[in-house]
Motif scaffolding. Structure first.
Motif, PDB file in Angstrom:
ATOM      1  N   ARG A  78       0.815  -1.216   0.000  1.00  0.00           N
ATOM      2  CA  ARG A  78       0.000   0.000   0.000  1.00  0.00           C
ATOM      3  C   ARG A  78       0.851   1.270   0.000  1.00  0.00           C
ATOM      4  O   ARG A  78       0.369   2.346  -0.342  1.00  0.00           O
ATOM      5  CB  ARG A  78      -0.910   0.012   1.227  1.00  0.00           C
ATOM      6  N   SER A 176      -4.531  -8.014 -11.403  1.00  0.00           N
ATOM      7  CA  SER A 176      -5.112  -8.297 -10.087  1.00  0.00           C
ATOM      8  C   SER A 176      -5.132  -7.078  -9.185  1.00  0.00           C
ATOM      9  O   SER A 176      -5.803  -7.092  -8.147  1.00  0.00           O
ATOM     10  CB  SER A 176      -4.346  -9.427  -9.399  1.00  0.00           C
ATOM     11  N   THR A 177      -4.418  -6.013  -9.545  1.00  0.00           N
ATOM     12  CA  THR A 177      -4.448  -4.779  -8.768  1.00  0.00           C
ATOM     13  C   THR A 177      -5.147  -3.655  -9.518  1.00  0.00           C
ATOM     14  O   THR A 177      -5.012  -2.480  -9.164  1.00  0.00           O
ATOM     15  CB  THR A 177      -3.020  -4.324  -8.407  1.00  0.00           C
ATOM     16  N   SER A 178      -5.897  -3.991 -10.552  1.00  0.00           N
ATOM     17  CA  SER A 178      -6.621  -2.965 -11.304  1.00  0.00           C
ATOM     18  C   SER A 178      -7.798  -2.454 -10.475  1.00  0.00           C
ATOM     19  O   SER A 178      -8.178  -3.039  -9.462  1.00  0.00           O
ATOM     20  CB  SER A 178      -7.124  -3.528 -12.630  1.00  0.00           C
ATOM     21  N   ASN A 182     -10.603  -7.425  -7.181  1.00  0.00           N
ATOM     22  CA  ASN A 182     -10.708  -7.580  -5.731  1.00  0.00           C
ATOM     23  C   ASN A 182      -9.305  -7.490  -5.145  1.00  0.00           C
ATOM     24  O   ASN A 182      -8.559  -8.461  -5.142  1.00  0.00           O
ATOM     25  CB  ASN A 182     -11.357  -8.929  -5.383  1.00  0.00           C
ATOM     26  N   LYS A 183      -8.958  -6.307  -4.640  1.00  0.00           N
ATOM     27  CA  LYS A 183      -7.588  -6.088  -4.192  1.00  0.00           C
ATOM     28  C   LYS A 183      -7.242  -6.896  -2.945  1.00  0.00           C
ATOM     29  O   LYS A 183      -6.069  -7.102  -2.651  1.00  0.00           O
ATOM     30  CB  LYS A 183      -7.342  -4.602  -3.941  1.00  0.00           C
ATOM     31  N   ALA A 186      -5.377  -9.740  -4.192  1.00  0.00           N
ATOM     32  CA  ALA A 186      -4.226  -9.464  -5.059  1.00  0.00           C
ATOM     33  C   ALA A 186      -2.926 -10.054  -4.532  1.00  0.00           C
ATOM     34  O   ALA A 186      -2.190 -10.704  -5.287  1.00  0.00           O
ATOM     35  CB  ALA A 186      -4.088  -7.961  -5.276  1.00  0.00           C
ATOM     36  N   ASP A 308      -6.178   1.246  -8.029  1.00  0.00           N
ATOM     37  CA  ASP A 308      -5.335   0.154  -7.565  1.00  0.00           C
ATOM     38  C   ASP A 308      -4.128   0.700  -6.799  1.00  0.00           C
ATOM     39  O   ASP A 308      -3.994   1.890  -6.595  1.00  0.00           O
ATOM     40  CB  ASP A 308      -4.882  -0.734  -8.723  1.00  0.00           C
ATOM     41  N   PHE A 309      -3.231  -0.215  -6.378  1.00  0.00           N
ATOM     42  CA  PHE A 309      -2.085   0.203  -5.589  1.00  0.00           C
ATOM     43  C   PHE A 309      -1.294   1.306  -6.287  1.00  0.00           C
ATOM     44  O   PHE A 309      -0.793   2.221  -5.658  1.00  0.00           O
ATOM     45  CB  PHE A 309      -1.129  -0.993  -5.363  1.00  0.00           C
TER      46      PHE A 309
END
Length: 315
Positions: A78, A176-178, A182-183, A186, A308-309
Motif C-alpha cells: 500500500r 489483479s491490482t486494477s 478484488n484487491k 491481489a 489500484d495500488f
C-alpha cells in the motif's frame, strides 16, 4: 467511567473516516521497496541455500519465493505499490500506473535491498566452518544459460522463458491490482503466480524474473554470473515492458500524468472562493433533491480509493 489506555488510543470508525488521506513521502516509498526486495531475496534464496542436507521439512524454492512476495506485498504494497522488482516498475510505468520520475529511484533501492539480503546470507555462510568456498555455494543460486544453466539450456531458451514468465507475472500483477479487481486477493494471486512461474523457470535459468535478485547474487558468486547477468536484465525488463504495453492497451480509461495531478489536487482543501455559496446553488437543483457539492464528496473519495495500488495517490 474512565477509559482504559487502549480505549484512549482507539479511533471510532466515524472519526477514522474523517482523517486526512495524505500521500506517502518519497522516502517512505523507497524504504518500502528496499524492504520488500530484502524480504523477497532473503526469504526465497535463503530457502534455496539451506533446503538441502536431508532437511525434509523444507518447502520448494518456488513456493518460498511466492510466499515471500505475498507477505512483502501485504506488508508494504500500500505504500510503494509492491514492486520489489525493476521489471514490475518498468511495466507499471508503461501501463501508466507509476510515475516515470519514480522508476530510477525504485530500481536503485530494489537492487540495494536485494544486495543487503545477499550480504546477510553471505555472512551466515562464512560463519559455517564446514563451507570452504562460499562463492561456489552462491553460484548455485546464480542465473545462467548454456553450461551454467541447471539443465544446460542455450541462450535462446533462457531468453524466451525469462521474457515469457516475467511478462505473465507482471501481467497478472497489473490485472489483479486494477481498479475493478478484488484487491484483497491481489497479494495471494501475485504470490501464487510468482511461485508457479519460478518453478517453471528453475531448471532452465535458475529462475530470475527479477534483475535485482540476479544482481544481488553476482556479488558473491563465481565470475560467470557477472558475465551472463546482462541477459537477466534484458529479458525480465522486456517481459515487463510487454505486460505494461498490453495493460495500457486494454485499460478502460486513458492513462496520463494528468490523472496523477487530478488525484493529488483532490487531496488539497478547496479554496474559499472555489466553494459555491448557498445563494449560488440553482433553486431547481435544490428542489430536485440533488446532493449539494459537500454531500457528493464521499462519492469522489470512494472513486479515488477504488484505484489500484499504483494509481492511489498515497502510493
Amino acid at each position: 467511567m474512565a477509559s482504559t489506555p487502549f480505549e484512549e488510543t482507539t479511533l471510532e470508525p466515524a472519526r477514522a473516516a474523517t482523517l486526512p488521506d495524505r500521500p506517502y513521502t518519497l522516502t517512505a516509498k523507497l524504504a518500502a521497496e528496499a524492504f520488500g526486495a530484502f524480504v523477497l531475496v532473503f526469504g526465497g534464496l535463503g530457502i534455496a541455500l539451506f533446503a538441502g542436507g536431508g532437511n525434509t521439512t523444507s518447502i520448494p524454492v518456488g513456493l518460498g519465493l511466492g510466499l515471500a512476495m505475498m507477505v512483502a506485498v501485504i506488508a508494504v504494497g500500500r505504500v510503494s505499490g509492491g514492486h520489489f522488482n525493476p521489471a514490475i516498475t518498468l511495466g507499471s510505468a508503461i501501463a501508466g500506473r507509476t510515475k516515470w520520475k519514480l522508476v530510477l529511484p525504485y530500481i536503485v533501492v530494489q537492487v540495494v535491498g536485494a544486495a543487503l539480503a545477499a550480504v546477510v546470507l553471505f555472512l551466515v555462510l562464512k560463519s559455517y566452518p564446514q563451507i570452504s568456498s562460499v562463492d561456489k555455494v552462491f553460484s548455485s543460486l546464480a542465473n545462467g544459460f548454456d553450461d551454467h544453466s541447471p539443465s544446460k539450456f542455450p541462450l535462446s531458451g533462457a531468453l524466451l522463458v525469462e521474457v515469457v514468465t516475467t511478462a505473465v507475472f507482471v501481467g497478472v500483477l497489473l490485472a489483479s491490482t486494477s481498479a475493478r479487481a478484488n484487491k484483497a486477493l491481489a497479494p495471494v494471486g501475485v504470490g501464487l503466480t510468482f511461485a508457479v512461474l519460478v518453478q517453471v523457470a528453475l531448471p532452465i535459468t535458475n529462475a530470475s524474473l527479477n534483475p535485482a535478485r540476479s544482481t544481488a547474487v553476482v556479488f558473491f558468486a563465481e565470475g560467470f554470473a557477472a558475465q551472463q547477468l546482462w541477459l537477466f536484465w534484458v529479458a525480465p525488463l522486456l517481459g515487463g515492458a510487454i505486460a505494461g504495453l498490453v495493460a495500457r492497451f486494454f485499460t478502460a480509461e486513458p492513462v496520463s500524468d494528468a490523472r496523477y495531478a487530478t488525484a493529488e489536487a483532490a487531496e488539497e482543501p478547496a479554496a474559499a472562493e472555489d466553494v459555491p455559496a448557498a445563494a449560488d446553488v440553482p433553486a431547481a437543483a435544490a428542489g430536485s433533491g440533488a446532493a449539494a457539492p459537500e454531500q457528493q464528496e464521499p462519492a469522489a473519495r470512494d472513486d479515488r480509493e477504488a484505484r489500484d495500488f499504483f494509481d492511489n495517490p498515497k502510493a
